[in-house]
Enzyme design. Structure first.
Site, short mmCIF file in Angstrom:
data_model
loop_
_atom_site.label_atom_id
_atom_site.label_comp_id
_atom_site.label_asym_id
_atom_site.label_seq_id
_atom_site.Cartn_x
_atom_site.Cartn_y
_atom_site.Cartn_z
N PRO A 12 -29.22 -0.57 70.37
CA PRO A 12 -30.27 -1.36 71.05
C PRO A 12 -31.57 -0.56 71.23
O PRO A 12 -32.65 -1.12 71.08
CB PRO A 12 -29.63 -1.69 72.41
CG PRO A 12 -28.15 -1.65 72.15
CD PRO A 12 -27.94 -0.62 71.08
N SER A 70 -35.63 1.95 64.24
CA SER A 70 -36.38 2.86 63.36
C SER A 70 -36.23 4.30 63.83
O SER A 70 -36.18 5.23 63.02
CB SER A 70 -37.86 2.47 63.36
OG SER A 70 -38.02 1.12 63.01
N TRP A 128 -26.58 -4.78 65.47
CA TRP A 128 -27.05 -5.26 64.16
C TRP A 128 -26.17 -4.80 63.01
O TRP A 128 -26.68 -4.55 61.92
CB TRP A 128 -28.46 -4.77 63.83
CG TRP A 128 -29.52 -4.84 64.86
CD1 TRP A 128 -30.21 -3.78 65.37
CD2 TRP A 128 -30.09 -6.00 65.46
NE1 TRP A 128 -31.15 -4.21 66.27
CE2 TRP A 128 -31.09 -5.58 66.34
CE3 TRP A 128 -29.83 -7.37 65.35
CZ2 TRP A 128 -31.85 -6.45 67.10
CZ3 TRP A 128 -30.57 -8.25 66.09
CH2 TRP A 128 -31.57 -7.79 66.96
N ILE A 129 -24.87 -4.67 63.22
CA ILE A 129 -24.06 -4.06 62.17
C ILE A 129 -23.51 -5.12 61.21
O ILE A 129 -22.62 -5.92 61.55
CB ILE A 129 -22.92 -3.20 62.78
CG1 ILE A 129 -23.50 -2.23 63.82
CG2 ILE A 129 -22.16 -2.46 61.68
CD1 ILE A 129 -24.69 -1.37 63.35
N ARG A 186 -41.05 -33.36 39.61
CA ARG A 186 -41.80 -34.11 40.62
C ARG A 186 -43.12 -34.65 40.04
O ARG A 186 -43.93 -33.87 39.51
CB ARG A 186 -42.10 -33.20 41.81
CG ARG A 186 -43.02 -33.77 42.85
CD ARG A 186 -42.34 -34.87 43.63
NE ARG A 186 -43.14 -35.30 44.77
CZ ARG A 186 -42.84 -36.35 45.53
NH1 ARG A 186 -41.77 -37.08 45.24
NH2 ARG A 186 -43.60 -36.68 46.55
N GLY A 243 -43.48 -29.06 48.52
CA GLY A 243 -44.09 -29.92 49.53
C GLY A 243 -43.14 -30.13 50.70
O GLY A 243 -42.41 -29.22 51.09
N GLU A 267 -32.66 -1.69 56.69
CA GLU A 267 -32.71 -0.50 55.82
C GLU A 267 -34.13 0.06 55.70
O GLU A 267 -34.58 0.44 54.62
CB GLU A 267 -32.07 -0.77 54.46
CG GLU A 267 -30.59 -1.11 54.62
CD GLU A 267 -29.76 -0.88 53.39
OE1 GLU A 267 -30.10 0.00 52.59
OE2 GLU A 267 -28.76 -1.59 53.26
C1 LIG Z 1 -29.56 -8.95 60.02
C2 LIG Z 1 -29.63 -7.47 60.22
C3 LIG Z 1 -28.66 -6.65 59.66
C4 LIG Z 1 -28.68 -5.28 59.88
N1 LIG Z 1 -27.67 -4.49 59.38
C5 LIG Z 1 -27.57 -3.19 59.81
C6 LIG Z 1 -26.41 -2.41 59.48
O1 LIG Z 1 -25.51 -2.84 58.75
N2 LIG Z 1 -26.32 -1.16 60.00
C7 LIG Z 1 -27.28 -0.63 60.83
O2 LIG Z 1 -27.11 0.52 61.26
N3 LIG Z 1 -28.40 -1.33 61.12
C8 LIG Z 1 -28.55 -2.61 60.65
N4 LIG Z 1 -29.66 -3.35 60.98
C9 LIG Z 1 -30.67 -2.76 61.85
C10 LIG Z 1 -32.00 -2.53 61.15
O3 LIG Z 1 -31.92 -1.46 60.27
C11 LIG Z 1 -33.06 -2.36 62.27
O4 LIG Z 1 -33.25 -3.63 62.84
C12 LIG Z 1 -34.34 -1.79 61.74
O5 LIG Z 1 -34.15 -0.45 61.38
C13 LIG Z 1 -35.48 -1.88 62.77
O6 LIG Z 1 -35.06 -1.40 64.01
P1 LIG Z 1 -35.35 -2.29 65.32
O7 LIG Z 1 -34.83 -3.64 65.05
O8 LIG Z 1 -34.84 -1.56 66.50
O9 LIG Z 1 -36.92 -2.39 65.38
P2 LIG Z 1 -37.93 -1.27 65.96
O10 LIG Z 1 -37.59 0.06 65.37
O11 LIG Z 1 -38.00 -1.40 67.43
O12 LIG Z 1 -39.31 -1.76 65.32
C14 LIG Z 1 -40.07 -2.82 65.89
C15 LIG Z 1 -41.39 -2.87 65.12
O13 LIG Z 1 -42.09 -1.63 65.29
C16 LIG Z 1 -42.36 -1.06 64.01
N5 LIG Z 1 -42.24 0.39 64.07
C17 LIG Z 1 -41.24 1.14 64.60
N6 LIG Z 1 -41.47 2.43 64.41
C18 LIG Z 1 -42.65 2.53 63.73
C19 LIG Z 1 -43.42 3.61 63.22
N7 LIG Z 1 -43.01 4.88 63.34
N8 LIG Z 1 -44.57 3.31 62.56
C20 LIG Z 1 -44.98 2.03 62.40
N9 LIG Z 1 -44.29 0.98 62.86
C21 LIG Z 1 -43.13 1.22 63.50
C22 LIG Z 1 -41.31 -1.66 63.08
O14 LIG Z 1 -41.72 -1.60 61.74
C23 LIG Z 1 -41.20 -3.07 63.62
O15 LIG Z 1 -42.24 -3.85 63.10
C24 LIG Z 1 -29.70 -4.73 60.68
C25 LIG Z 1 -30.70 -5.54 61.22
C26 LIG Z 1 -30.66 -6.90 61.01
C27 LIG Z 1 -31.73 -7.77 61.64
#
Ligand SMILES: Cc1cc2nc3c(=O)[nH]c(=O)nc-3n(C[C@H](O)[C@H](O)[C@H](O)COP(=O)(O)OP(=O)(O)OC[C@H]3O[C@@H](n4cnc5c(N)ncnc54)[C@H](O)[C@@H]3O)c2cc1C
Length: 379
Positions: A128, A132, A156-157, A268, A339, A363
């Site tokens: 949570p 990133s 999000w796994i 179409r 459309g 990823e």
């Molecule tokens: C459907 C789905 C499947 C997934 N599957 C997996 C999985 O199998 N295993 C796993 O471990 N994870 C998984 N993820 C997690 C995914 O890798 C993360 O959601 C992703 O890395 C972004 O992290 P966050 O959602 O916490 O967003 P945040 O890191 O909070 O980012 C929020 C926003 O801030 C931006 N941001 C953050 N840091 C920076 C920076 N340094 N510079 C510029 N912009 C930045 C981001 O680009 C984004 O726009 C999955 C996610 C989803 C939605």
């Protein structure tokens, strides 16, 4: 540069394309609507050797190179982006961690069943408060004699609620930041491991995205992957390779959007002629195809470097970034060409759009990938 595929590459592509058209595509709408993991389809795919494509035959894999694997992932994703994610998370993430960093005994016990498809894998890195920013993770693995005790949340796994083996990252030395992260093999039936819930998502429906909880999960030290403290580097290297297949997923969804738009535009009629006769529509189709071709080339450029053992961090990030944005853009134009019919579920283009969007998030978000590319340029 040679732009022709070998006979083997062509054969793999044709085999997977046929399977995708005959077995996956007819099910894609139902998988999306029910949001249920397609166990029977995945069983069929394991019989065809599609669950361990890039790993050696002696380890239960198919022994394919990364071009073949990416071509196959593209074809699978052309039929269903969700099935593309199921295979990519299972293979490029969980499988790759075990292939690259696990010892022989661990590979025998945990990788071979993944490659043979008798078990499903997941890769649990995100939390949570740590998306990133991976080193912000809270999950800990405390050593207690011959065991580690894992505590913490994962979010999000992909495949998380159906996986047998969950490759899990946790801090063995919380004070050491990214240097204190290690990786472990956690089994779904380990006491204290729990699937809290699965997400109700915009797209990629059918590939379960799970929240996991580890409460005093005790695992033997033999289930640590590689050395203590190596987890962060393992995760980054694994994600680099994974990005090539997520790029291929983007190409597949974009190709599906283009195919649907091409067919619809010729069928179409408005103002007494097929809409494909309008230059505005022709230009959209031309741009869509150009983008798909470019995204595919970038994907295989990264694959080529990986196969040759060259550094491919920048190339994989570029392929994934570009293919993901192309996927969303081409899917968007696919809807536009349909459309009003593109905005409803009677046609698959709205699903392509929903599935494509995910590519820009997991990823490595597009923003983070731009950081990666820039840091490689400035290195
Ligand atoms: C459907 C789905 C499947 C997934 N599957 C997996 C999985 O199998 N295993 C796993 O471990 N994870 C998984 N993820 C997690 C995914 O890798 C993360 O959601 C992703 O890395 C972004 O992290 P966050 O959602 O916490 O967003 P945040 O890191 O909070 O980012 C929020 C926003 O801030 C931006 N941001 C953050 N840091 C920076 C920076 N340094 N510079 C510029 N912009 C930045 C981001 O680009 C984004 O726009 C999955 C996610 C989803 C939605």
């Amino acid at each position: 540069m040679d732009f022709t595929w070998s006979t083997e590459h062509r054969q793999i592509r044709e085999m997977v394309a046929t399977f995708a058209d005959e077995e996956i595509a007819p099910r894609a709408e139902e998988i999306d609507a029910t949001d249920e993991f397609p166990h029977d389809l995945i069983d069929e795919m394991s019989e065809l050797g599609l669950l361990g494509m890039p790993f050696p035959i002696e380890l239960g894999g198919a022994g394919l190179d990364y071009h073949a694997y990416a071509l196959a992932l593209e074809e699978i994703s052309r039929a269903s982006g969700a099935v593309g994610t199921i295979i990519a998370a299972h293979t490029s993430l969980a499988g790759n961690m075990l292939y690259e960093y696990a010892d022989d005994d661990q590979q025998e016990e945990y990788l071979i069943p993944l490659n043979e498809g008798s078990e499903i894998g997941a890769f649990a890195l995100s939390e949570p408060q740590a998306g990133s920013d991976v080193p912000a993770m809270e999950t800990t693995a405390e050593r207690d004699g011959d065991e580690y005790v894992l505590n913490g949340p994962k979010l999000w796994i992909s495949n998380g609620s159906v996986a047998d083996t969950i490759v899990t990252f946790a801090k063995t030395e919380p004070a050491s930041g990214y240097r204190g992260i290690s990786s472990f093999i956690v089994r779904a039936d380990d006491p204290g491991f729990n699937v809290e819930r699965t997400e109700d998502k915009l797209g990629d429906r059918g590939c379960p995205t799970a929240e996991l909880a580890y409460k005093d999960v005790r695992i033997p030290v033999e289930r640590r992957i590689g050395k203590e403290g190596a987890g962060f580097r393992q995760a980054l290297e694994t994600l680099n390779g994974g990005r090539i297949t997520i790029a291929a997923r983007g190409v597949g969804i974009a190709q599906a959007s283009l195919d649907a738009a091409l067919a619809y535009a010729q069928d179409r009629e408005q103002f007494g002629q097929p809409i494909a006769e309008f230059q505005a529509i022709q230009h959209k189709l031309a741009d869509m195809d150009t983008k798909v071709q470019a995204a595919r080339l970038l994907t295989h450029r990264a694959a080529d470097r990986k196969i040759r053992g060259a550094k491919f961090i920048k190339e994989a990030a570029q392929a994934k970034l570009f293919a993901s944005e192309v996927s969303r853009e081409v899917a968007n134009e696919g809807i536009q060409i349909h459309g009003g019919y593109g905005y409803v579920k009677a046609f698959p283009v709205e699903r392509f759009y929903r599935d494509a969007k995910l590519n820009e998030i997991y990823e490595g978000t597009s923003e983070v990938l731009r950081n990666t590319i820039a840091s490689q340029l400035l290195d």
